[in-house]
Design a protein around this motif. Structure first.
Motif, PDB file in Angstrom:
ATOM      1  N   ALA A 153      65.449  -9.156  98.772  1.00  0.00           N
ATOM      2  CA  ALA A 153      64.804  -7.647  98.174  1.00  0.00           C
ATOM      3  C   ALA A 153      64.691  -7.921  97.056  1.00  0.00           C
ATOM      4  O   ALA A 153      64.909  -9.236  96.489  1.00  0.00           O
ATOM      5  CB  ALA A 153      65.930  -7.098  98.233  1.00  0.00           C
ATOM      6  N   ARG A 154      63.397  -6.907  96.653  1.00  0.00           N
ATOM      7  CA  ARG A 154      62.680  -7.738  94.828  1.00  0.00           C
ATOM      8  C   ARG A 154      63.821  -7.084  94.398  1.00  0.00           C
ATOM      9  O   ARG A 154      63.594  -7.233  93.117  1.00  0.00           O
ATOM     10  CB  ARG A 154      61.877  -6.704  94.920  1.00  0.00           C
ATOM     11  CG  ARG A 154      60.262  -7.381  95.880  1.00  0.00           C
ATOM     12  CD  ARG A 154      59.470  -8.463  94.931  1.00  0.00           C
ATOM     13  NE  ARG A 154      59.305  -7.861  94.160  1.00  0.00           N
ATOM     14  CZ  ARG A 154      58.227  -7.954  93.568  1.00  0.00           C
ATOM     15  NH1 ARG A 154      57.187  -7.792  94.852  1.00  0.00           N
ATOM     16  NH2 ARG A 154      57.316  -8.056  92.560  1.00  0.00           N
ATOM     17  N   GLY A 155      64.668  -5.908  94.145  1.00  0.00           N
ATOM     18  CA  GLY A 155      65.515  -5.408  93.067  1.00  0.00           C
ATOM     19  C   GLY A 155      66.836  -5.028  93.521  1.00  0.00           C
ATOM     20  O   GLY A 155      67.115  -4.320  94.910  1.00  0.00           O
ATOM     21  N   VAL A 156      67.705  -4.932  93.393  1.00  0.00           N
ATOM     22  CA  VAL A 156      69.114  -5.067  93.430  1.00  0.00           C
ATOM     23  C   VAL A 156      69.744  -4.494  91.924  1.00  0.00           C
ATOM     24  O   VAL A 156      70.094  -3.296  92.027  1.00  0.00           O
ATOM     25  CB  VAL A 156      70.005  -6.156  93.554  1.00  0.00           C
ATOM     26  CG1 VAL A 156      71.205  -5.496  94.446  1.00  0.00           C
ATOM     27  CG2 VAL A 156      69.281  -6.473  95.148  1.00  0.00           C
ATOM     28  N   PHE A 157      69.807  -5.314  90.681  1.00  0.00           N
ATOM     29  CA  PHE A 157      70.471  -4.460  89.438  1.00  0.00           C
ATOM     30  C   PHE A 157      69.611  -4.837  88.513  1.00  0.00           C
ATOM     31  O   PHE A 157      69.569  -4.142  87.348  1.00  0.00           O
ATOM     32  CB  PHE A 157      71.242  -5.233  89.774  1.00  0.00           C
ATOM     33  CG  PHE A 157      72.466  -5.685  90.226  1.00  0.00           C
ATOM     34  CD1 PHE A 157      73.572  -4.798  90.284  1.00  0.00           C
ATOM     35  CD2 PHE A 157      73.452  -7.020  90.272  1.00  0.00           C
ATOM     36  CE1 PHE A 157      74.741  -4.382  91.436  1.00  0.00           C
ATOM     37  CE2 PHE A 157      73.846  -6.661  90.985  1.00  0.00           C
ATOM     38  CZ  PHE A 157      74.578  -6.051  91.834  1.00  0.00           C
ATOM     39  N   THR A 158      68.225  -3.863  89.217  1.00  0.00           N
ATOM     40  CA  THR A 158      66.926  -3.818  88.500  1.00  0.00           C
ATOM     41  C   THR A 158      67.015  -2.447  87.879  1.00  0.00           C
ATOM     42  O   THR A 158      67.384  -1.344  88.827  1.00  0.00           O
ATOM     43  CB  THR A 158      65.575  -4.590  89.356  1.00  0.00           C
ATOM     44  OG1 THR A 158      65.426  -3.752  90.440  1.00  0.00           O
ATOM     45  CG2 THR A 158      65.014  -5.659  89.385  1.00  0.00           C
ATOM     46  N   ASN A 159      66.310  -2.341  87.070  1.00  0.00           N
ATOM     47  CA  ASN A 159      66.183  -1.363  86.470  1.00  0.00           C
ATOM     48  C   ASN A 159      66.197   0.310  87.370  1.00  0.00           C
ATOM     49  O   ASN A 159      66.387   1.096  87.065  1.00  0.00           O
ATOM     50  CB  ASN A 159      64.836  -1.146  85.353  1.00  0.00           C
ATOM     51  CG  ASN A 159      65.565  -1.604  84.250  1.00  0.00           C
ATOM     52  OD1 ASN A 159      66.825  -1.505  83.735  1.00  0.00           O
ATOM     53  ND2 ASN A 159      64.254  -2.243  82.844  1.00  0.00           N
ATOM     54  N   SER A 160      65.534  -0.291  88.397  1.00  0.00           N
ATOM     55  CA  SER A 160      64.502   0.710  89.755  1.00  0.00           C
ATOM     56  C   SER A 160      65.449   1.333  89.980  1.00  0.00           C
ATOM     57  O   SER A 160      65.849   2.124  90.887  1.00  0.00           O
ATOM     58  CB  SER A 160      63.765  -0.318  90.406  1.00  0.00           C
ATOM     59  OG  SER A 160      63.926  -0.892  90.843  1.00  0.00           O
TER      60      SER A 160
END
Length: 291
Positions: free
Chosen positions: A214-221
């Protein structure tokens, strides 16, 4: 002689001013690179830093860390080279927990480095088990009895993996998810629909590498939706460390990492050092120069 001295002094002052201006611009201008700890956009990690996470600017630093007391997050946009992967594996074997996510080329380099044979299939959307967007997909982690929200997940076909890999657990999307092969944000007849593997949990000695497609897991999103899992994995006194070594060849980004150090160095340190240098130069070139 006095004119020469004054000209030299002017040159020194201009040089100092230019240096201070360059430092100020680097510190003020934002760096919006994905996975950068000072990036407050969706794909940045600034909110993770607000959760007291620290960062390292070199994978070699892992040798100095107590692996059993560390949770390492490695999120990148570019593939991992074999030397960095070796050090991450060695860190894991000492009891570390490593979570990897990011662009598909990076995750593919991790999976292949761990002994998997994989073929990229495409981006996954889920119109049912998702939140705010079909690209933010909910996945159940039954081994931890928790759900994750993945930003822009994708999947691979795994043909086989090395017998040396101890694959503990694989997590899948829901039966309503599909692979958006032509990336038109719609389901088209013939596109694969069903459950797809997006998370691989691999054990190495007493440590774990959790590979998340995935591109994001703990990103701000999506951090707010996944922070409970982060806290669970970091339970028992593990420090959360974010790998930022990918930015070593990005001069503005790397400089800011050094200035805004996770170890507490303030930008005022740079300003103070610059003032001191200017005062020393003034003394050397003006006070000590002969008339």
């Amino acid at each position: 002689m006095r004119v020469v001295k004054n000209r030299s002094l002017i040159v020194v002052y201009l040089a100092v001013i230019l240096i201070l201006l360059a430092i100020s611009l680097i510190m003020v201008l934002p760096v919006n690179s994905d996975y950068y700890v000072l990036n407050s956009s969706d794909m940045g990690h600034s909110e993770l830093v607000d959760q007291k996470a620290l960062w390292i600017t070199s994978i070699k630093t892992l040798r100095e860390l107590n692996a059993t007391r560390t949770l390492l997050i490695v999120a990148r946009s570019r593939p991992l080279d074999s030397r960095d992967l070796e050090q991450i594996v060695e860190f894991t074997s000492r009891g570390g927990i490593v979570i990897t996510y990011g662009f598909k080329d990076f995750i593919e380099s991790v999976l292949r480095g761990l002994g998997f044979e994989v073929t990229y299939l495409g981006v996954i959307r889920d119109p049912v088990f998702s939140k705010s967007s079909p690209l933010r997909v909910i996945v159940n982690l039954t081994v931890w009895n928790i759900t994750l929200l993945l930003d822009t997940p994708y999947t691979y076909q795994v043909s086989r993996y090395s017998s040396s890999v101890d694959l503990l657990f694989t997590a899948y999307t829901s039966m309503f998810s599909y692979i958006d092969e032509n990336v038109n944000e719609l389901y088209d007849i013939g596109e694969p629909i069903g459950v797809f593997s997006v998370i691989y949990v691999v054990r190495i000695n007493s440590g774990l590498i959790i590979v998340i497609c995935a591109r994001g897991v703990f990103t701000n999103s999506v951090l707010g939706d996944n922070v409970d899992w982060l806290e669970y994995l970091a339970g028992g006194g593990r420090s959360v460390i974010i790998d930022q070594s990918e930015f070593r060849d990005n001069i503005p980004a790397y400089f800011k990492l050094l200035v805004f150090s996770s170890r507490g160095i303030s930008p005022l340190y740079v300003l103070l050092a610059s003032i001191i240098i200017a005062m020393v130069l003034y003394y050397v070139f003006y006070r000590e120069s002969p008339a």
